[in-house]
Design a protein around this motif. Structure first.
Motif, PDB file in Angstrom:
ATOM      1  N   PRO A 285       0.822  -1.203   0.000  1.00  0.00           N
ATOM      2  CA  PRO A 285       0.000   0.000   0.000  1.00  0.00           C
ATOM      3  C   PRO A 285       0.862   1.260   0.000  1.00  0.00           C
ATOM      4  O   PRO A 285       1.969   1.256   0.551  1.00  0.00           O
ATOM      5  N   PRO A 286       0.378   2.347  -0.591  1.00  0.00           N
ATOM      6  CA  PRO A 286       1.121   3.610  -0.531  1.00  0.00           C
ATOM      7  C   PRO A 286       1.111   4.167   0.886  1.00  0.00           C
ATOM      8  O   PRO A 286       0.180   3.907   1.662  1.00  0.00           O
ATOM      9  N   SER A 287       2.139   4.927   1.218  1.00  0.00           N
ATOM     10  CA  SER A 287       2.217   5.500   2.569  1.00  0.00           C
ATOM     11  C   SER A 287       1.080   6.463   2.846  1.00  0.00           C
ATOM     12  O   SER A 287       0.773   6.748   4.001  1.00  0.00           O
ATOM     13  N   SER A 288       0.433   6.944   1.789  1.00  0.00           N
ATOM     14  CA  SER A 288      -0.682   7.884   1.958  1.00  0.00           C
ATOM     15  C   SER A 288      -1.991   7.203   2.324  1.00  0.00           C
ATOM     16  O   SER A 288      -2.983   7.889   2.633  1.00  0.00           O
ATOM     17  N   LEU A 289      -2.041   5.869   2.316  1.00  0.00           N
ATOM     18  CA  LEU A 289      -3.292   5.167   2.617  1.00  0.00           C
ATOM     19  C   LEU A 289      -3.743   5.487   4.037  1.00  0.00           C
ATOM     20  O   LEU A 289      -3.022   5.223   5.006  1.00  0.00           O
ATOM     21  N   ARG A 290      -4.935   6.032   4.168  1.00  0.00           N
ATOM     22  CA  ARG A 290      -5.425   6.477   5.477  1.00  0.00           C
ATOM     23  C   ARG A 290      -5.565   5.320   6.458  1.00  0.00           C
ATOM     24  O   ARG A 290      -5.412   5.514   7.675  1.00  0.00           O
ATOM     25  N   LEU A 291      -5.850   4.124   5.967  1.00  0.00           N
ATOM     26  CA  LEU A 291      -6.031   2.982   6.857  1.00  0.00           C
ATOM     27  C   LEU A 291      -4.770   2.670   7.660  1.00  0.00           C
ATOM     28  O   LEU A 291      -4.854   2.071   8.729  1.00  0.00           O
ATOM     29  N   LEU A 292      -3.622   3.056   7.153  1.00  0.00           N
ATOM     30  CA  LEU A 292      -2.379   2.795   7.875  1.00  0.00           C
ATOM     31  C   LEU A 292      -2.301   3.563   9.182  1.00  0.00           C
ATOM     32  O   LEU A 292      -1.538   3.196  10.073  1.00  0.00           O
ATOM     33  N   ARG A 293      -3.082   4.633   9.289  1.00  0.00           N
ATOM     34  CA  ARG A 293      -3.066   5.470  10.489  1.00  0.00           C
ATOM     35  C   ARG A 293      -4.433   5.573  11.156  1.00  0.00           C
ATOM     36  O   ARG A 293      -4.619   6.367  12.083  1.00  0.00           O
ATOM     37  N   ALA A 294      -5.394   4.776  10.709  1.00  0.00           N
ATOM     38  CA  ALA A 294      -6.743   4.829  11.280  1.00  0.00           C
ATOM     39  C   ALA A 294      -6.733   4.236  12.686  1.00  0.00           C
ATOM     40  O   ALA A 294      -5.892   3.397  13.024  1.00  0.00           O
ATOM     41  N   PRO A 295      -7.676   4.668  13.533  1.00  0.00           N
ATOM     42  CA  PRO A 295      -7.716   4.153  14.903  1.00  0.00           C
ATOM     43  C   PRO A 295      -8.172   2.697  14.966  1.00  0.00           C
ATOM     44  O   PRO A 295      -9.006   2.259  14.178  1.00  0.00           O
ATOM     45  N   ASN A 296      -7.609   1.972  15.931  1.00  0.00           N
ATOM     46  CA  ASN A 296      -7.979   0.586  16.229  1.00  0.00           C
ATOM     47  C   ASN A 296      -7.944  -0.309  14.992  1.00  0.00           C
ATOM     48  O   ASN A 296      -8.902  -1.017  14.677  1.00  0.00           O
TER      49      ASN A 296
END
Length: 336
Positions: A285-296
């Motif tokens: 995945p690209p580093s910009s993928l929001r799921l990489l930083r999503a909570p829980n």
């Protein structure tokens, strides 16, 4: 094994059956692909590359193409006039242009009947579920930073027993997940293209629901459907909205089964309790993928089907199907 394009050309001229094994770097590359050469009988000669485009001459002379999650496009197929078989080293086949292969009369095969991946993917599914239920990632991170997080984490700790496990896709892997769900005293429901035989439902202790009802009632939703035009974006924003705010989504199948932006929205807004993801769209995945930083969220890099034991079983299953084909037998697990 040969890595020389000159050797490839001379082998083809000598009548040897050329096999092109494509293993991208992010799933092991040449080191992982070299095992195919040892598993195939003479007169097969194997060239290992990390992308289909890497060796155009090898592609032109290939009779069989083995792909380990490497994209095989219509253009690749058109550039391979000798190609007679595409073998996927996986249960999935979404990375191959199956329609283009069908139009050219080229069978596309998986390792579906081999059972190679089903147990380890089911184990990864439960690893993610347990990590979410027990808050293992935030607990570990906090403790490593000197924070005794028990008071903060306690309200969100849950157990699997008594929860409803909704399985989307009751194939071989989905059935293994159902068996483990019953072992954890979960109520197992499932949805899919067709209803399972009554004997299968009885053996698994699983009830059939339509997809929307499954989403409304499940505490854990685990995806095990193949990625096709019909299932791409299966968990859309509208379907994610059907889930209870206390529910968790687990995906060990294909990243594109979920609208990833909509899933990030649901997690960030608190409309969903958490997600365990082993697959992404694209991969890596690209580093910009929001799921990489999503909570829980608990993340793993598509490791569900690549244990030490499973990699051996996958390679053997793919090689055996190719070897049988080269010996003039009908290939197994043809998807087109």
């Amino acid at each position: 094994m040969t890595d020389s394009t000159d050797a490839t050309a001379s082998s083809a001229a000598a009548g040897e059956q050329h096999v092109l094994a494509v293993v991208p770097a992010h799933v092991g590359g040449r080191a992982a692909g070299s095992g195919f050469a040892a598993l195939l009988p003479d007169p097969a000669k194997v060239t290992v590359v990390e992308s289909v485009d890497e060796d155009p001459r090898a592609l032109r002379t290939a009779r069989v193409l083995i792909t380990a999650l490497a994209p095989v496009t219509a253009e690749h197929l058109a550039a391979a006039p000798e190609l007679k078989l595409v073998q996927c080293s996986s249960h999935g086949f979404d990375y191959v242009d199956v329609a283009a292969a069908r139009d050219r009369g080229i069978p596309v095969c998986t390792i579906g009947s081999s059972d190679a991946e089903k147990r380890c993917v089911a184990e990864q599914t439960f690893a993610l579920m347990l990590a979410l239920a027990k808050q293992l990632v935030p607990a570990h991170t906090a403790l490593a930073e000197g924070d005794w997080a028990l008071p903060r984490l306690k309200p969100s700790l849950t157990e699997l027993s008594g929860k409803t496990l909704g399985i989307v896709g009751l194939g071989q892997i989905g059935q293994e997940v159902a068996l483990r769900g019953r072992a954890f005293s979960m109520d197992v429901v499932y949805a899919g293209r067709r209803r399972a035989e009554p004997s299968v439902e009885e053996r698994l202790g699983a009830r059939h629901l339509d997809l929307d009802e499954l989403l409304r009632t499940s505490d854990y939703v685990s995806l095990h459907a193949p990625l096709t035009d019909a299932t791409r974006g299966l968990l859309s924003a509208e379907r994610l909205a059907l889930l209870k705010p206390t529910a968790f989504v687990v995906n060990t199948a294909r990243g594109a089964l979920i609208d990833q932006e909509a899933l990030a929205d649901a997690l960030e807004s608190g409309a969903l309790a958490g997600a365990g993801l082993d697959v992404f769209d694209p991969e890596p995945p690209p580093s910009s993928l929001r799921l990489l930083r999503a909570p829980n969220v608990v993340l793993s890099p598509h490791v569900g089907g690549v244990t030490r034991e499973t990699v051996v079983r996958i390679a053997i299953a793919a090689a055996q199907n190719v070897a049988s084909y080269l010996e003039g037998k009908r290939p197994q697990d043809v998807v087109n």
